[in-house]
Design an enzyme around this catalytic site. Structure first.
Site, PDB file in Angstrom:
ATOM      1  N   SER A   1       0.787  -0.765   0.099  1.00 24.09           N
ATOM      2  CA  SER A   1      -0.068   0.308  -0.260  1.00 24.09           C
ATOM      3  C   SER A   1       1.106   1.500   0.277  1.00 24.09           C
ATOM      4  CB  SER A   1      -1.355  -0.048   1.147  1.00 24.09           C
ATOM      5  OG  SER A   1      -2.316   0.621   1.074  1.00 24.09           O
TER       6      SER A   1
ATOM      7  N   ASP B   1      -9.741  -5.912  -3.277  1.00 19.64           N
ATOM      8  CA  ASP B   1      -9.437  -4.348  -2.715  1.00 19.64           C
ATOM      9  C   ASP B   1     -10.310  -3.385  -2.157  1.00 19.64           C
ATOM     10  OD1 ASP B   1      -7.832  -2.374  -2.106  1.00 19.64           O
ATOM     11  OD2 ASP B   1      -5.891  -3.171  -2.202  1.00 19.64           O
TER      12      ASP B   1
ATOM     13  N   HIS C   1      -7.523  -6.065   0.483  1.00 15.77           N
ATOM     14  CA  HIS C   1      -5.839  -5.558   1.147  1.00 15.77           C
ATOM     15  C   HIS C   1      -5.624  -4.926   2.046  1.00 15.77           C
ATOM     16  CE1 HIS C   1      -3.871  -1.921   0.230  1.00 15.77           C
ATOM     17  NE2 HIS C   1      -3.825  -1.067   1.400  1.00 15.77           N
TER      18      HIS C   1
END
Lengths: 275, 275
Positions: free
Chosen positions: A146, A221, A253
């Site tokens: 991320s 996600d 995620h």
């Protein structure tokens, strides 16, 4: 440097350490996994940069990377994601201030006294690691999740020759066009005219990366719209950049997603590190 | 039953669920990992019982078991370690009350209204799982860590025919002779005369286990004196019990130790479950 803890792990050692950082003007904590091979000589290094809200600890305990790093004889380095402490500015939002350093050097008050994560991760911490641990700093690769995927991709491209390979799990690919990026860059750097080239898509539209890239992002996600994967994919393909972007069906995620594909990523980096 | 979360993981699903428990007289949370094979029919089950202070979550996120369970097509079940809630009695000590159910049914006030973890794990939860998930309850095995190793070993021996195999990471082996056991049994059960046969060493001195046992304990376990591994080892050898106890050099009591040997344990259980 102070040792916080050391635990035997997959035949090697998972350690946590702290030190006074000049770059960040506070104490910083980081973790290092050394495989068994490190007892006999310097080993290659894989950096893992974590995402928003994380510390050095999340990936160390939840990503399952040590299993595969031990198999490949590779060390793992897990830096923190920001400066920390009572004296360090913060924000009520989870995505600004402590836990949200975005791997850049802030120039705007109140952030500019501590938020120097670019210098910390690319300069100060590598120098400390080279001095204190049996690491072969001529063989480094980098990955992240991320916000940490953003860090990994931008460092790999901005520092040609430093990293043999770069990968990322659900990286923020185009922060200058995302709410995960514009808000923080505005706070840390002020006017958009001052924003540096710390955007993976913009860097890919420039020189790209001088090695292979591997990106995994889940089709489910929950932050997919913030990642900008499509922009990076377009830039990569347009440039004929060596590498692959995999959209993994049904994954989100979370660290369950990261752990699932960690073996692939470490195998990918091992190939580049031992080439 | 309520779904708290479901994340795709190693081709399967890591879920967290809660339900109103009759046994514990409160809501209970548990986690289930279903491998990809569960989409096509019932799969074997491996229980993981956690240690002091843990919830359903610790092993789910830190033990790395899903990787190997996915490979073997085995489901994982992670129960909580005690009843929980504002109405549930607790104690300031980490090793009594919430997070420290010791996998027994309390008979003494104030614990007796909620602390029925034996009934919960051996009766109520299996019935719920059999109803709600594609699990082959004729093929179950069990493992656990520390207090959960005590739970796994005592359940395996006290319920002959239920589990195909049992393993444990740094289990409490002889609680009636340890401060991890005497204190809690006294609180939950009162006078020592009432303590049931919930002691792995005593059970091994009785009928033992009708299948294979695998135990891993670190030579540097910081709680080694509380575990009583030597008593269980003696009882196992005296009985000629099928199984092995491995003392792992340099490892401690942490999840780094557990993760390191998880592949071995799941392989061990797979052999028994698919025999």
């Amino acid at each position: 440097m102070e040792t916080i803890s050391e635990n035997r792990c997959y035949g090697g050692t998972q350690g946590v350490y702290s030190h006074a950082s000049n770059a960040c003007n506070c104490d910083m904590t980081f973790a290092v996994f050394l495989p068994e091979e490190a007892a006999h000589g310097p080993v290659p290094v894989l950096w893992f940069l974590s995402g928003l809200t994380c510390t050095h600890e999340n990936a160390m305990t939840k990503a399952g990377a040590q299993a595969w790093a031990a198999e490949q004889g590779i060390a793992l380095v897990y830096p923190d994601t920001s400066p920390r402490g009572d004296d360090v500015p913060n924000d009520d939002a989870y995505d600004l201030g402590q836990g949200a350093g975005f791997y850049i050097d802030a120039t705007e008050a109140p952030w500019d006294r501590h938020f120097k994560m670019w210098t910390y991760v690319t300069d100060e911490l590598p120098a400390l690691l080279a001095e204190k641990f049996p690491l072969d700093m001529s063989r480094q690769s980098i990955t992240g999740h991320s916000m940490g995927g953003h860090g990994a991709l931008t460092m790999a491209m901005a520092l040609p020759g430093r990293f043999k390979s770069v990968s990322a799990f659900a990286p923020i690919c185009h922060p200058t066009a995302s709410d995960w990026g514009r808000k923080q860059f505005a706070a840390y750097w002020g006017d958009e005219a001052n924003w540096g080239p710390h955007d993976a898509t913009l860097l890919m539209q420039g020189d790209g990366f001088d090695g292979p890239i591997l990106i995994d992002t889940g089709t489910d996600d929950q932050f997919g719209d913030l990642l900008g994967t499509e922009h990076f994919a377009q830039a990569m393909a347009a440039k004929r950049q060596e590498g692959q972007i995999r959209l993994q069906k049904g994954y989100d995620h979370s660290y369950f997603f990261i752990a699932t594909f960690m073996e692939d990523h470490i195998g990918f980096h091992a190939e580049a590190l031992y080439a």
